[in-house]
Motif scaffolding. Structure first.
Motif, PDB file in Angstrom:
ATOM      1  N   ARG A 216      62.268 113.643  49.243  1.00  0.00           N
ATOM      2  CA  ARG A 216      61.433 112.436  49.329  1.00  0.00           C
ATOM      3  C   ARG A 216      60.318 112.602  50.347  1.00  0.00           C
ATOM      4  O   ARG A 216      59.229 112.049  50.189  1.00  0.00           O
ATOM      5  CB  ARG A 216      62.294 111.230  49.712  1.00  0.00           C
ATOM      6  CG  ARG A 216      63.254 110.751  48.641  1.00  0.00           C
ATOM      7  CD  ARG A 216      63.989 109.499  49.090  1.00  0.00           C
ATOM      8  NE  ARG A 216      64.920 109.030  48.079  1.00  0.00           N
ATOM      9  CZ  ARG A 216      66.241 109.132  48.152  1.00  0.00           C
ATOM     10  NH1 ARG A 216      66.802 109.697  49.226  1.00  0.00           N
ATOM     11  NH2 ARG A 216      67.015 108.687  47.187  1.00  0.00           N
ATOM     12  N   ARG A 217      60.588 113.340  51.398  1.00  0.00           N
ATOM     13  CA  ARG A 217      59.609 113.573  52.454  1.00  0.00           C
ATOM     14  C   ARG A 217      58.613 114.674  52.106  1.00  0.00           C
ATOM     15  O   ARG A 217      57.748 115.013  52.910  1.00  0.00           O
ATOM     16  CB  ARG A 217      60.324 113.940  53.751  1.00  0.00           C
ATOM     17  CG  ARG A 217      61.181 112.825  54.339  1.00  0.00           C
ATOM     18  CD  ARG A 217      60.334 111.863  55.127  1.00  0.00           C
ATOM     19  NE  ARG A 217      61.147 110.937  55.904  1.00  0.00           N
ATOM     20  CZ  ARG A 217      60.686 110.201  56.894  1.00  0.00           C
ATOM     21  NH1 ARG A 217      59.418 110.298  57.250  1.00  0.00           N
ATOM     22  NH2 ARG A 217      61.461 109.370  57.545  1.00  0.00           N
ATOM     23  N   GLY A 218      58.753 115.243  50.922  1.00  0.00           N
ATOM     24  CA  GLY A 218      57.844 116.304  50.509  1.00  0.00           C
ATOM     25  C   GLY A 218      58.275 117.689  50.931  1.00  0.00           C
ATOM     26  O   GLY A 218      57.462 118.622  50.933  1.00  0.00           O
ATOM     27  N   GLY A 219      59.553 117.859  51.279  1.00  0.00           N
ATOM     28  CA  GLY A 219      60.043 119.153  51.712  1.00  0.00           C
ATOM     29  C   GLY A 219      60.136 120.157  50.580  1.00  0.00           C
ATOM     30  O   GLY A 219      60.332 119.799  49.418  1.00  0.00           O
ATOM     31  N   GLY A 220      60.007 121.436  50.927  1.00  0.00           N
ATOM     32  CA  GLY A 220      60.114 122.511  49.956  1.00  0.00           C
ATOM     33  C   GLY A 220      61.513 123.106  49.933  1.00  0.00           C
ATOM     34  O   GLY A 220      62.335 122.853  50.809  1.00  0.00           O
ATOM     35  N   VAL A 221      61.770 123.914  48.914  1.00  0.00           N
ATOM     36  CA  VAL A 221      63.062 124.578  48.754  1.00  0.00           C
ATOM     37  C   VAL A 221      62.790 126.039  48.414  1.00  0.00           C
ATOM     38  O   VAL A 221      62.026 126.337  47.489  1.00  0.00           O
ATOM     39  CB  VAL A 221      63.893 123.930  47.631  1.00  0.00           C
ATOM     40  CG1 VAL A 221      65.276 124.568  47.560  1.00  0.00           C
ATOM     41  CG2 VAL A 221      64.017 122.424  47.840  1.00  0.00           C
ATOM     42  N   HIS A 222      63.400 126.935  49.168  1.00  0.00           N
ATOM     43  CA  HIS A 222      63.166 128.366  48.966  1.00  0.00           C
ATOM     44  C   HIS A 222      64.487 129.105  49.126  1.00  0.00           C
ATOM     45  O   HIS A 222      65.315 128.731  49.949  1.00  0.00           O
ATOM     46  CB  HIS A 222      62.142 128.892  49.980  1.00  0.00           C
ATOM     47  CG  HIS A 222      61.807 130.341  49.789  1.00  0.00           C
ATOM     48  ND1 HIS A 222      60.793 130.750  48.953  1.00  0.00           N
ATOM     49  CD2 HIS A 222      62.349 131.467  50.325  1.00  0.00           C
ATOM     50  CE1 HIS A 222      60.732 132.074  48.977  1.00  0.00           C
ATOM     51  NE2 HIS A 222      61.657 132.534  49.798  1.00  0.00           N
ATOM     52  N   ARG A 253      70.676 107.320  40.536  1.00  0.00           N
ATOM     53  CA  ARG A 253      69.636 106.583  41.269  1.00  0.00           C
ATOM     54  C   ARG A 253      68.458 107.484  41.633  1.00  0.00           C
ATOM     55  O   ARG A 253      67.306 107.067  41.564  1.00  0.00           O
ATOM     56  CB  ARG A 253      70.241 105.973  42.538  1.00  0.00           C
ATOM     57  CG  ARG A 253      71.338 104.945  42.318  1.00  0.00           C
ATOM     58  CD  ARG A 253      70.814 103.619  41.723  1.00  0.00           C
ATOM     59  NE  ARG A 253      70.682 103.643  40.278  1.00  0.00           N
ATOM     60  CZ  ARG A 253      71.668 103.407  39.419  1.00  0.00           C
ATOM     61  NH1 ARG A 253      72.866 103.144  39.861  1.00  0.00           N
ATOM     62  NH2 ARG A 253      71.437 103.417  38.118  1.00  0.00           N
ATOM     63  N   PHE A 254      68.746 108.732  42.017  1.00  0.00           N
ATOM     64  CA  PHE A 254      67.669 109.650  42.375  1.00  0.00           C
ATOM     65  C   PHE A 254      66.856 110.036  41.142  1.00  0.00           C
ATOM     66  O   PHE A 254      65.627 110.146  41.203  1.00  0.00           O
ATOM     67  CB  PHE A 254      68.251 110.891  43.050  1.00  0.00           C
ATOM     68  CG  PHE A 254      67.222 111.742  43.746  1.00  0.00           C
ATOM     69  CD1 PHE A 254      66.475 111.235  44.797  1.00  0.00           C
ATOM     70  CD2 PHE A 254      67.015 113.057  43.366  1.00  0.00           C
ATOM     71  CE1 PHE A 254      65.532 112.021  45.455  1.00  0.00           C
ATOM     72  CE2 PHE A 254      66.075 113.850  44.008  1.00  0.00           C
ATOM     73  CZ  PHE A 254      65.328 113.327  45.057  1.00  0.00           C
ATOM     74  N   LEU A 255      67.525 110.229  40.000  1.00  0.00           N
ATOM     75  CA  LEU A 255      66.817 110.513  38.751  1.00  0.00           C
ATOM     76  C   LEU A 255      65.885 109.371  38.383  1.00  0.00           C
ATOM     77  O   LEU A 255      64.730 109.581  37.985  1.00  0.00           O
ATOM     78  CB  LEU A 255      67.829 110.756  37.630  1.00  0.00           C
ATOM     79  CG  LEU A 255      67.243 110.980  36.236  1.00  0.00           C
ATOM     80  CD1 LEU A 255      66.575 112.343  36.148  1.00  0.00           C
ATOM     81  CD2 LEU A 255      68.343 110.855  35.163  1.00  0.00           C
ATOM     82  N   GLU A 256      66.379 108.156  38.497  1.00  0.00           N
ATOM     83  CA  GLU A 256      65.532 107.001  38.187  1.00  0.00           C
ATOM     84  C   GLU A 256      64.317 106.944  39.095  1.00  0.00           C
ATOM     85  O   GLU A 256      63.193 106.694  38.643  1.00  0.00           O
ATOM     86  CB  GLU A 256      66.355 105.711  38.322  1.00  0.00           C
ATOM     87  CG  GLU A 256      67.412 105.555  37.243  1.00  0.00           C
ATOM     88  CD  GLU A 256      68.155 104.235  37.338  1.00  0.00           C
ATOM     89  OE1 GLU A 256      68.348 103.583  36.301  1.00  0.00           O
ATOM     90  OE2 GLU A 256      68.533 103.844  38.472  1.00  0.00           O
ATOM     91  N   GLU A 257      64.552 107.181  40.365  1.00  0.00           N
ATOM     92  CA  GLU A 257      63.479 107.092  41.358  1.00  0.00           C
ATOM     93  C   GLU A 257      62.417 108.174  41.163  1.00  0.00           C
ATOM     94  O   GLU A 257      61.211 107.901  41.232  1.00  0.00           O
ATOM     95  CB  GLU A 257      64.094 107.217  42.745  1.00  0.00           C
ATOM     96  CG  GLU A 257      63.113 107.368  43.887  1.00  0.00           C
ATOM     97  CD  GLU A 257      63.795 107.782  45.175  1.00  0.00           C
ATOM     98  OE1 GLU A 257      63.145 108.437  46.005  1.00  0.00           O
ATOM     99  OE2 GLU A 257      64.996 107.474  45.362  1.00  0.00           O
ATOM    100  N   ARG A 258      62.859 109.403  40.920  1.00  0.00           N
ATOM    101  CA  ARG A 258      61.936 110.529  40.920  1.00  0.00           C
ATOM    102  C   ARG A 258      61.325 110.821  39.559  1.00  0.00           C
ATOM    103  O   ARG A 258      60.225 111.384  39.488  1.00  0.00           O
ATOM    104  CB  ARG A 258      62.668 111.778  41.402  1.00  0.00           C
ATOM    105  CG  ARG A 258      63.251 111.661  42.795  1.00  0.00           C
ATOM    106  CD  ARG A 258      62.195 111.725  43.874  1.00  0.00           C
ATOM    107  NE  ARG A 258      61.689 113.080  44.033  1.00  0.00           N
ATOM    108  CZ  ARG A 258      60.863 113.454  44.998  1.00  0.00           C
ATOM    109  NH1 ARG A 258      60.439 112.575  45.873  1.00  0.00           N
ATOM    110  NH2 ARG A 258      60.448 114.700  45.076  1.00  0.00           N
ATOM    111  N   VAL A 259      62.030 110.472  38.471  1.00  0.00           N
ATOM    112  CA  VAL A 259      61.565 110.845  37.140  1.00  0.00           C
ATOM    113  C   VAL A 259      61.341 109.627  36.245  1.00  0.00           C
ATOM    114  O   VAL A 259      60.233 109.383  35.759  1.00  0.00           O
ATOM    115  CB  VAL A 259      62.555 111.819  36.463  1.00  0.00           C
ATOM    116  CG1 VAL A 259      62.097 112.137  35.033  1.00  0.00           C
ATOM    117  CG2 VAL A 259      62.688 113.101  37.275  1.00  0.00           C
TER     118      VAL A 259
END
Length: 363
Positions: A216-222, A253-259
Motif C-alpha cells: 500500500r505504501r508503494g514498496g517493492g518486492v525483490h 479485502r486486499f483483492l477488492e481494494e487493489r484490483v
C-alpha cells in the motif's frame, strides 16, 4: 588472518561506537531444538560490515534462554554484537510482539529477519545487503530449501520460481507473501515508514498484514535468485496457528481494494467450490460486478447459471456459467496452479492474456 574451526575468518572486534550495518532479527519461543543450528548460521556469515544479532525470548519454557546465553560470548568474539531481550511471563505474547521488540532493541541500518528454527547460508547477509542498498524501498527475499525436502513441494516451487513481475501480481494467492517472512531483508528506515507488525497474538498473520501495508505504501518486492535459507516445516511452527478463514478474509479485502475497486466488471474462473466461495465473500458492490463464472467442467457449464441465495430484500442473482473460451476478461482465477498436469496452464496460455492486467490469481 586468524581462522576459526569452521574455516570462516574471525572479524576483529568492532569499535563499540561504530554504526551497525545489519541487525539480524530473531524472535524465539521454545526453540531449543533448532536454536543452536540457527545461531551457528549467524556465526558463519561472511558479511564484511558491522553485524548485530537481536534476540527476543518470548517467554520460552524450554532451554532457549540457556542456549542464547551460551552463544553470546562466541558471537561477540566473532565480532558480532549481541542484543538479548525477553520476558518471563507464562504465556508468549506472540510473534508480532517479539519481532517488534527485537527490532526496537536493535540498531542496524538494515534488518535481516530470521526465524529461530531456520538456517541461513553463509552469504545471505552479504548478498541481500548489496541488493537492499540499491532498492531502499523494497523487501528483499531469496530462494529457499525446504526441510524436510518432501514438505510442501508445490509451495516451495512457487516460492522459488515466481518471475519478478509475479512477485507483485501473485500477492493475492493462498500462499501468502510472495517472498516468505524468514527471508525478508529491508532498510530500517523503510520498515519504520510502513509501521510495526500487528501484535494481536496467536492466530494473527502478522507477516501477511505487514506485507499488504508495505505494498500500500508503494514498496517493492525483490528476490535474490540463490538459495540462502533452509526453511523448516514442523508441527510447532507459528504459522499453523493462523486459520485458513482468517487468511481468506484478509486476502479478499486486499483483492477488492487493489484490483476489483478499479474494474467495472469481471469473470470468476472456476464455477466450483472456490469460485463460489469467493463470490459469496465479496462485498455486495463488488459481487454485482461479476458477469460470469467460467470453467471446463461440462456438468457445471450445462447448468447454465449459478444462483446465489441472498436475503429476501434482493432478488436472487443468476450468474451465467460459461466455457472459458466463451468468457471475457478480466478474470479472477480460483484454480490452483501446478495441480492439473499443465492442463489449466495450457488453457490459460491459449487465451494470450497478460497477468496483472487481464487476470490475477486468487487460488
Amino acid at each position: 588472518m586468524k581462522q576459526c574451526v569452521s574455516g570462516y575468518p574471525f572479524q576483529p572486534v568492532q569499535d563499540p561506537d561504530s554504526p551497525v550495518d545489519v541487525s539480524i532479527i530473531v524472535p524465539a519461543y521454545n526453540a531449543e531444538l533448532w536454536l543452536d543450528e540457527c545461531l551457528t548460521s549467524v556465526f558463519q556469515q561472511d558479511f564484511g560490515g558491522v553485524l548485530e544479532v537481536s534476540l527476543y525470548n518470548d517467554g520460552s519454557t524450554d532451554g532457549s534462554a540457556e542456549i542464547i546465553q551460551r552463544w553470546t560470548p562466541r558471537l561477540e568474539e566473532r565480532g558480532i554484537r549481541v542484543i538479548v531481550g525477553g520476558h518471563k511471563d507464562q504465556r508468549p505474547r506472540g510473534v508480532g510482539y517479539a519481532k517488534n521488540q527485537a527490532i526496537g532493541q536493535s540498531s542496524g541500518r538494515y534488518l535481516c529477519f530470521l526465524d529461530s528454527d531456520d538456517v541461513m547460508m553463509p552469504q545471505r547477509v552479504r548478498l541481500q545487503y548489496e541488493v537492499a542498498q540499491r532498492l531502499p524501498k523494497s523487501i528483499i527475499g531469496c530462494q529457499v530449501r525446504r526441510e524436510p525436502p518432501d514438505a510442501t513441494e508445490r509451495y516451495t516451487r512457487w516460492i522459488n520460481s515466481l518471475t519478478p513481475d509475479q512477485l507483485l501480481t501473485q500477492v493475492f494467492t493462498s500462499h501468502g507473501p510472495t517472498i516468505i517472512m524468514p527471508t525478508w531483508f529491508c532498510s530500517r528506515e523503510w520498515f519504520c515508514y510502513v509501521g510495526q507488525f500487528v501484535e494481536d497474538g496467536q492466530g494473527t498473520p502478522e507477516d501477511l498484514l505487514y506485507f499488504y501495508d508495505h505494498l500500500r505504501r508503494g514498496g517493492g518486492v525483490h528476490r535474490v535468485d540463490e538459495c540462502l535459507l533452509l526453511y523448516r516445516y514442523h508441527k510447532h511452527a507459528a504459522t499453523h496457528s493462523v486459520s485458513e478463514e482468517t487468511i481468506w478474509r484478509n486476502r479478499v479485502r486486499f483483492l477488492e481494494e487493489r484490483v476489483l475497486e478499479h474494474w467495472p466488471s469481471f469473470t470468476i474462473w472456476n464455477a466450483g467450490k472456490q469460485g463460489r466461495k469467493l463470490y459469496r465473500s465479496l462485498t455486495p458492490r463488488h459481487r454485482d460486478k461479476v458477469v460470469a463464472f467460467c470453467d471446463v467442467d461440462a456438468n457445471k457449464i450445462s447448468k447454465g447459471f449459478y444462483t446465489f441465495e441472498e436475503s429476501e430484500k434482493r432478488p436472487k442473482p443468476r450468474i451465467p456459467v460459461l466455457h472459458f473460451t466463451e468468457a471475457r476478461p478480466p478474470f479472477i482465477i480460483c484454480v490452483k496452479l501446478d495441480l492439473t498436469g499443465g492442463g489449466f496452464e495450457d488453457n490459460l496460455r491459449s487465451l494470450n492474456l497478460k497477468e496483472g492486467e487481464d487476470y490475477y490469481h486468487f487460488s
